[in-house]
Enzyme design. Structure first.
Site, mmCIF file in Angstrom:
data_model
loop_
_atom_site.group_PDB
_atom_site.id
_atom_site.type_symbol
_atom_site.label_atom_id
_atom_site.label_comp_id
_atom_site.label_asym_id
_atom_site.label_seq_id
_atom_site.Cartn_x
_atom_site.Cartn_y
_atom_site.Cartn_z
ATOM 1 N N ASP A 1 10.672 7.487 3.260
ATOM 2 C CA ASP A 1 10.880 6.300 3.482
ATOM 3 C C ASP A 1 12.068 6.189 4.590
ATOM 4 O OD1 ASP A 1 10.274 6.065 0.588
ATOM 5 O OD2 ASP A 1 9.576 4.174 1.225
ATOM 6 N N HIS B 1 4.691 11.587 3.788
ATOM 7 C CA HIS B 1 3.760 10.278 3.616
ATOM 8 C C HIS B 1 4.110 9.257 4.563
ATOM 9 C CE1 HIS B 1 2.688 12.728 0.109
ATOM 10 N NE2 HIS B 1 3.827 12.673 -0.636
ATOM 11 N N ASP B 2 5.388 8.878 4.323
ATOM 12 C CA ASP B 2 5.592 7.217 4.709
ATOM 13 C C ASP B 2 5.897 7.604 6.486
ATOM 14 O OD1 ASP B 2 7.994 6.529 2.092
ATOM 15 O OD2 ASP B 2 5.642 6.674 2.197
ATOM 16 N N ASP C 1 10.352 1.546 -0.193
ATOM 17 C CA ASP C 1 11.253 1.832 -1.376
ATOM 18 C C ASP C 1 12.206 2.974 -1.157
ATOM 19 O OD1 ASP C 1 8.977 3.804 -3.407
ATOM 20 O OD2 ASP C 1 9.005 3.558 -1.433
ATOM 21 N N VAL D 1 5.171 1.058 2.760
ATOM 22 C CA VAL D 1 5.107 2.476 2.381
ATOM 23 C C VAL D 1 5.799 2.870 0.976
ATOM 24 C CG1 VAL D 1 5.323 3.461 4.627
ATOM 25 C CG2 VAL D 1 7.376 2.908 3.693
HETATM 26 O O1 RIB Z 1 2.915 9.205 -3.081
HETATM 27 C C1 RIB Z 1 4.134 9.113 -2.074
HETATM 28 C C2 RIB Z 1 4.603 7.868 -1.969
HETATM 29 O O2 RIB Z 1 5.393 7.515 -2.991
HETATM 30 C C3 RIB Z 1 5.525 7.781 -0.998
HETATM 31 O O3 RIB Z 1 5.633 6.419 -0.431
HETATM 32 C C4 RIB Z 1 6.984 8.013 -1.565
HETATM 33 O O4 RIB Z 1 8.058 7.537 -1.037
HETATM 34 C C5 RIB Z 1 6.825 7.381 -3.062
HETATM 35 O O5 RIB Z 1 7.167 6.114 -2.702
HETATM 36 CA CA CA Z 2 7.863 5.253 -0.141
#
Ligand code: RIB
Ligand code: CA
Length: 312
Positions: free
Chosen positions: A16, A239-240, A11, A125
């Site tokens: 991402d 995160h991703d 997304d 993700v």
């Molecule tokens: O909580 C982090 C996630 O939320 C990640 O995938 C970031 O891109 C958002 O989508």
């Molecule tokens: Ca994401």
């Protein structure tokens, strides 16, 4: 043929975009397709960001547009963090790349069905709307995958509520479908991703690698860092990208097998991944859950990815 065939569901959003850069450049992976869902921003924006990035870096993986909103709820974008465009910071040239005609959920179901069992890894993700729809379209999607790596949830705290992480909170019904599907899930939650955060020194060092990817990284992470510092009071977590780095080098994360349920009817706990770490439900584990991460494995993989485009 590279060792690991990968489909990335995104997304696009700032982190991402970094995940796409790593997946598209890793010699250990073959990025076969990118499917896009609404999440950080509306689908038109997350799709545009994905196509712009692929066009700018010559990433040839086909891109499929997916679900425009969660299964049962309205979309609540994360504009505070990712901006009105969903990828505030970099400015892209007019692009040539267009999305495929096939819907992402249909494409996911087709690609997994056509592939030999245990040959495809799906790295999700964003909100799990596309993945849930693909599983509903073709239930064997869940059991044919080699691994379903999910950025989402947490054993502990959330990041959109005290209880829930953004991707799960955005579409808890989709997440409940996925976690109960029997898919070989590896859950990469906040417990591990918040251990891999970008500070100013590291941003400067990575930006100095040079080349188009490092430039996009620098401009996007500059915005992302400012937003995370302002609204969350913390450095931006990778995160991703952590999910892709784990697919390259599984030693990145320490995993434990737990039973995970998704709360989709709670008031204060909506979107929580309820991880049975003590085994009190006596239910069989349905996910391998990240409990620790070694960031010393992550950063060289990111630097290598950015450098892939600096060599001309
Ligand atoms: O909580 C982090 C996630 O939320 C990640 O995938 C970031 O891109 C958002 O989508
Ligand atoms: Ca994401």
């Amino acid at each position: 043929m590279s060792e690991r065939r990968v489909i990335l569901d995104v997304d696009t959003g700032h982190d991402d975009a970094v995940a796409i850069m790593i997946a598209a450049s890793a010699p250990e992976l073959t990025l076969e397709a990118i499917t896009v869902t609404a999440g950080n921003q509306t689908l038109d924006k997350t799709l545009s960001n994905t196509l712009n990035l692929c066009d700018a870096l010559g990433i040839e993986a086909p891109v499929f547009a997916g679900m425009t909103k969660p299964l049962m709820r309205d979309l609540v974008p994360a504009a505070r963090i990712h901006g009105e465009s969903g990828l505030d910071g970099p400015v892209f040239q007019p692009r040539k790349k267009i999305a495929e005609k096939e819907h992402a959920a249909v494409a996911l179901a087709r690609m997994v069905t056509e592939a030999p069992p245990n040959s495809l890894t799906l790295i999700a993700v964003g909100p799990l709307t596309n993945v849930a729809m693909a599983i509903r379209l073709e239930p064997t999607v869940a059991t044919k995958l080699r691994e379903l790596i999910i950025m989402g949830g947490s054993i502990g705290r959330g990041n959109v509520t005290p209880s829930s992480e953004f991707n799960i909170h955005a579409d808890p019904e989709a997440a409940a479908i996925v976690f109960s599907s029997g898919a070989p899930i590896t859950m990469v939650g906040l417990d591990v991703t918040t251990k891999i955060t970008l500070d100013e020194a590291r941003l400067a060092s990575l930006s100095s690698i040079g080349g188009p990817a490092a430039e996009i990284f620098s401009k996007s992470m500059g915005n992302y860092m400012a937003a995370c510092r302002h609204y969350l009071g913390e450095y931006p977590a990778m995160h991703d990208p952590s999910c892709v780095a784990y697919a390259i080098e599984p030693k990145l994360m320490t995993l434990r097998e737990y039973h995970v349920e998704v709360e989709y009817s709670g008031t204060f706990t909506l979107g929580r991944t309820v991880v049975d770490t003590a085994g009190v439900t006596k239910k069989a584990p349905n996910a391998r859950v990240g409990v620790d991460a070694d960031e010393t494995i992550f950063w060289p993989l990111l630097a290598r990815a950015l450098g892939h485009w600096s060599r001309g």
